[in-house]
Design a protein around this motif. Structure first.
Motif, PDB file in Angstrom:
ATOM      1  N   PRO A 109      14.780 -72.764  -4.974  1.00 15.80           N
ATOM      2  CA  PRO A 109      15.821 -71.772  -4.665  1.00 15.80           C
ATOM      3  C   PRO A 109      16.570 -71.242  -5.879  1.00 15.80           C
ATOM      4  CG  PRO A 109      15.872 -73.537  -3.048  1.00 15.80           C
ATOM      5  CD  PRO A 109      14.898 -73.961  -4.108  1.00 15.80           C
ATOM      6  N   ASP A 110      16.871 -72.106  -6.847  1.00 12.67           N
ATOM      7  CA  ASP A 110      17.562 -71.631  -8.044  1.00 12.67           C
ATOM      8  C   ASP A 110      16.702 -70.627  -8.804  1.00 12.67           C
ATOM      9  OD1 ASP A 110      19.761 -73.200  -7.497  1.00 12.67           O
ATOM     10  OD2 ASP A 110      19.134 -74.850  -8.796  1.00 12.67           O
ATOM     11  N   ALA A 111      15.402 -70.887  -8.847  1.00 15.61           N
ATOM     12  CA  ALA A 111      14.492 -69.971  -9.532  1.00 15.61           C
ATOM     13  C   ALA A 111      14.408 -68.641  -8.798  1.00 15.61           C
ATOM     14  CB  ALA A 111      13.102 -70.596  -9.642  1.00 15.61           C
ATOM     15  N   MET A 112      14.452 -68.677  -7.465  1.00 15.95           N
ATOM     16  CA  MET A 112      14.401 -67.441  -6.681  1.00 15.95           C
ATOM     17  C   MET A 112      15.621 -66.566  -6.970  1.00 15.95           C
ATOM     18  SD  MET A 112      13.142 -69.177  -3.099  1.00 15.95           S
ATOM     19  CE  MET A 112      13.130 -67.679  -2.112  1.00 15.95           C
ATOM     20  N   VAL A 113      16.794 -67.194  -6.969  1.00 10.44           N
ATOM     21  CA  VAL A 113      18.026 -66.459  -7.237  1.00 10.44           C
ATOM     22  C   VAL A 113      18.012 -65.897  -8.654  1.00 10.44           C
ATOM     23  CG1 VAL A 113      20.522 -66.684  -7.510  1.00 10.44           C
ATOM     24  CG2 VAL A 113      19.384 -67.741  -5.546  1.00 10.44           C
ATOM     25  N   SER A 114      17.564 -66.717  -9.605  1.00 10.54           N
ATOM     26  CA  SER A 114      17.502 -66.279 -10.992  1.00 10.54           C
ATOM     27  C   SER A 114      16.557 -65.096 -11.166  1.00 10.54           C
ATOM     28  CB  SER A 114      17.049 -67.433 -11.891  1.00 10.54           C
ATOM     29  OG  SER A 114      16.836 -66.992 -13.212  1.00 10.54           O
ATOM     30  N   MET A 115      15.378 -65.163 -10.551  1.00  7.83           N
ATOM     31  CA  MET A 115      14.394 -64.103 -10.727  1.00  7.83           C
ATOM     32  C   MET A 115      14.860 -62.789 -10.112  1.00  7.83           C
ATOM     33  SD  MET A 115      11.594 -63.168 -12.120  1.00  7.83           S
ATOM     34  CE  MET A 115      10.861 -64.723 -12.655  1.00  7.83           C
ATOM     35  N   SER A 116      15.484 -62.851  -8.932  1.00  4.02           N
ATOM     36  CA  SER A 116      15.977 -61.607  -8.333  1.00  4.02           C
ATOM     37  C   SER A 116      17.078 -60.996  -9.204  1.00  4.02           C
ATOM     38  CB  SER A 116      16.480 -61.840  -6.907  1.00  4.02           C
ATOM     39  OG  SER A 116      17.619 -62.683  -6.890  1.00  4.02           O
ATOM     40  N   GLY A 117      17.917 -61.850  -9.795  1.00  3.38           N
ATOM     41  CA  GLY A 117      18.946 -61.351 -10.705  1.00  3.38           C
ATOM     42  C   GLY A 117      18.346 -60.698 -11.939  1.00  3.38           C
ATOM     43  N   GLN A 118      17.301 -61.300 -12.478  1.00  8.92           N
ATOM     44  CA  GLN A 118      16.624 -60.720 -13.640  1.00  8.92           C
ATOM     45  C   GLN A 118      15.990 -59.377 -13.291  1.00  8.92           C
ATOM     46  OE1 GLN A 118      14.129 -63.570 -15.935  1.00  8.92           O
ATOM     47  NE2 GLN A 118      15.023 -65.117 -14.599  1.00  8.92           N
ATOM     48  N   CYS A 119      15.439 -59.270 -12.065  1.00 12.76           N
ATOM     49  CA  CYS A 119      14.851 -57.997 -11.636  1.00 12.76           C
ATOM     50  C   CYS A 119      15.920 -56.909 -11.565  1.00 12.76           C
ATOM     51  CB  CYS A 119      14.175 -58.158 -10.278  1.00 12.76           C
ATOM     52  SG  CYS A 119      12.627 -59.085 -10.320  1.00 12.76           S
ATOM     53  N   ARG A 120      17.082 -57.257 -11.020  1.00 16.34           N
ATOM     54  CA  ARG A 120      18.162 -56.267 -10.943  1.00 16.34           C
ATOM     55  C   ARG A 120      18.594 -55.810 -12.341  1.00 16.34           C
ATOM     56  NH1 ARG A 120      19.745 -59.528  -6.525  1.00 16.34           N
ATOM     57  NH2 ARG A 120      20.966 -60.886  -7.889  1.00 16.34           N
ATOM     58  N   GLU A 121      18.738 -56.781 -13.250  1.00 16.77           N
ATOM     59  CA  GLU A 121      19.172 -56.447 -14.607  1.00 16.77           C
ATOM     60  C   GLU A 121      18.152 -55.560 -15.319  1.00 16.77           C
ATOM     61  OE1 GLU A 121      20.013 -60.011 -16.719  1.00 16.77           O
ATOM     62  OE2 GLU A 121      21.558 -60.686 -15.294  1.00 16.77           O
ATOM     63  N   ALA A 122      16.866 -55.807 -15.050  1.00 16.07           N
ATOM     64  CA  ALA A 122      15.810 -55.056 -15.723  1.00 16.07           C
ATOM     65  C   ALA A 122      15.456 -53.761 -14.993  1.00 16.07           C
ATOM     66  CB  ALA A 122      14.557 -55.927 -15.858  1.00 16.07           C
ATOM     67  N   GLY A 123      16.080 -53.539 -13.831  1.00 14.47           N
ATOM     68  CA  GLY A 123      15.732 -52.358 -13.045  1.00 14.47           C
ATOM     69  C   GLY A 123      14.337 -52.436 -12.463  1.00 14.47           C
ATOM     70  N   MET A 124      13.840 -53.651 -12.231  1.00 14.73           N
ATOM     71  CA  MET A 124      12.493 -53.864 -11.715  1.00 14.73           C
ATOM     72  C   MET A 124      12.529 -53.953 -10.185  1.00 14.73           C
ATOM     73  SD  MET A 124       9.255 -54.442 -12.367  1.00 14.73           S
ATOM     74  CE  MET A 124       9.201 -54.960 -14.086  1.00 14.73           C
ATOM     75  N   PRO A 125      11.801 -53.094  -9.474  1.00 14.20           N
ATOM     76  CA  PRO A 125      11.768 -53.192  -8.010  1.00 14.20           C
ATOM     77  C   PRO A 125      11.244 -54.561  -7.570  1.00 14.20           C
ATOM     78  CG  PRO A 125      10.763 -51.144  -8.768  1.00 14.20           C
ATOM     79  CD  PRO A 125      10.964 -51.998  -9.988  1.00 14.20           C
ATOM     80  N   PHE A 126      11.889 -55.136  -6.543  1.00  9.71           N
ATOM     81  CA  PHE A 126      11.444 -56.455  -6.098  1.00  9.71           C
ATOM     82  C   PHE A 126      11.532 -56.598  -4.592  1.00  9.71           C
ATOM     83  CE2 PHE A 126      15.997 -56.993  -6.612  1.00  9.71           C
ATOM     84  CZ  PHE A 126      16.377 -57.909  -5.641  1.00  9.71           C
ATOM     85  N   VAL A 127      10.776 -57.569  -4.093  1.00 13.66           N
ATOM     86  CA  VAL A 127      10.770 -57.960  -2.691  1.00 13.66           C
ATOM     87  C   VAL A 127      11.520 -59.272  -2.563  1.00 13.66           C
ATOM     88  CG1 VAL A 127       9.344 -58.515  -0.678  1.00 13.66           C
ATOM     89  CG2 VAL A 127       8.478 -56.932  -2.427  1.00 13.66           C
ATOM     90  N   ALA A 128      12.505 -59.340  -1.679  1.00 13.95           N
ATOM     91  CA  ALA A 128      13.205 -60.587  -1.383  1.00 13.95           C
ATOM     92  C   ALA A 128      12.520 -61.235  -0.180  1.00 13.95           C
ATOM     93  CB  ALA A 128      14.675 -60.327  -1.074  1.00 13.95           C
ATOM     94  N   ASP A 129      11.910 -62.390  -0.401  1.00 15.07           N
ATOM     95  CA  ASP A 129      11.125 -63.044   0.644  1.00 15.07           C
ATOM     96  C   ASP A 129      11.461 -64.532   0.646  1.00 15.07           C
ATOM     97  OD1 ASP A 129       9.239 -63.799   2.516  1.00 15.07           O
ATOM     98  OD2 ASP A 129       7.542 -63.645   1.145  1.00 15.07           O
ATOM     99  N   ALA A 130      12.610 -64.866   1.244  1.00 13.97           N
ATOM    100  CA  ALA A 130      13.070 -66.263   1.239  1.00 13.97           C
ATOM    101  C   ALA A 130      12.117 -67.188   1.977  1.00 13.97           C
ATOM    102  CB  ALA A 130      14.463 -66.359   1.856  1.00 13.97           C
TER     103      ALA A 130
END
Length: 312
Positions: A133-154
């Motif tokens: 879970p910590d890695a999931m939160v971190s990666m989505s945050g990195q995507c937002r910072e980089a402007g990278m489109p992402f899928v949130a799939d908990a």
């Protein structure tokens, strides 16, 4: 494993606080799995170019060969020599209900992987799926910072994650993908209403089992809803990996330029093939059969529009 009975008949409501059950199973099989690998496998079979990102143990070598043979790029996988690759141990009853346990193993190291490690690669979309879970939160945050489109799939991790973690995972996603039960948990744990979730993501995709798929998308200032039915099944063998298969078909279609309805239809086709097969990666691809099933389920226009995207 398969239990030849119904879990529901073994549960005594008044004594659930003292539950201690052992199910005598009549079958044991070992299959390749993991949500990320299942989705990547499906994308590879459908002719896309998936890059698998995650942490594995020293036992990954044989699995790597299998995935690479089916079009999956495993060059970004982190190998941890001192632990085993994550494992899901599951028992399914005659009602297709499941009780499972999950060993995280190397998955707990996935927080060491950063978006920077993927620099120089042509990445169109990042699916942040079930892992630590910590890695999931971190990666989505990195995507937002980089402007990278992402899928949130908990996915399965929604049961373990708390409200603030889920809110952080979901915020700013292009797609939020859940099943109907996970969708209820997302709302319950975040405290967000359906309308508030719609303010956080561009498109919400909720799978409804035998009832198909519900899609809610923003179109300007309006919300547009779409419902897509399932491809009729020829039999129910194993539900493990069905949601991953839908994601593979859906994402293969959307990244291939198809509209949401067609993407959901392809997702449903791949999902039903996994449902009809024992194991999440043992399904077989046949283009002619796929087109016939799409035509029967959704009509000739759907088959004609999806067809050019499908590999031989």
């Amino acid at each position: 494993m398969h239990f030849p009975g119904r879990f529901a008949e073994q549960l005594v409501e008044e004594h659930l606080d003292r539950i201690s059950l052992s199910f005598l199973v009549d079958d044991l099989t070992v299959h390749k799995g993991g949500s990320g690998a299942n989705i990547a496998f499906g994308l590879g079979v459908l002719g896309r170019s998936p890059l698998l990102v995650g942490a594995v143990g020293a036992d990954f070598a044989e699995y790597r060969k299998w995935l690479e043979a089916h079009g999956v790029d495993c060059s970004a996988v982190l190998v941890c020599e001192d632990v085993h690759t994550a494992r899901f141990v599951c028992t399914t009853d005659d009602d297709m209900r499941q009780i499972g346990s999950f060993y995280s193993g190397a998955m707990a190291r996935s927080g060491q992987i950063t978006l920077e490690s993927l620099s120089g690669r042509d990445v169109e979309l990042v699916l942040v799926g079930a892992t630590d879970p910590d890695a999931m939160v971190s990666m989505s945050g990195q995507c937002r910072e980089a402007g990278m489109p992402f899928v949130a799939d908990a996915s399965q991790q929604v049961a373990r994650m708390h409200g603030p973690e889920i809110r952080s995972l979901v915020r700013g996603a292009r797609f939020l993908m859940t099943n109907d039960y996970e969708w209820e948990l997302v709302q319950q744990k975040t405290g967000w209403t359906e309308a508030q979730v719609a303010e956080q993501v561009e498109i919400r995709i909720t799978t409804l089992g035998e009832h198909g798929v519900h899609i809610v998308a923003r179109d300007g200032g309006e919300l547009v809803e779409l419902k897509v039915g399932v491809v009729p099944e020829t039999g129910r063998v194993d539900p493990t990996g069905v949601g991953d298969a839908f994601r593979a078909g859906f994402l293969a279609a959307t990244t291939g330029g198809l509209p949401l309805e067609r993407a959901a239809q392809l997702g449903c086709l791949v999902a039903v093939q996994v449902l009809e097969t024992e194991g999440a990666q043992e399904w077989k691809w046949d283009r002619d059969t796929a087109l016939e099933r799409l035509r029967d389920a959704y009509g000739p226009d759907a088959a004609a529009e999806i067809g050019p995207l499908l590999p031989g």
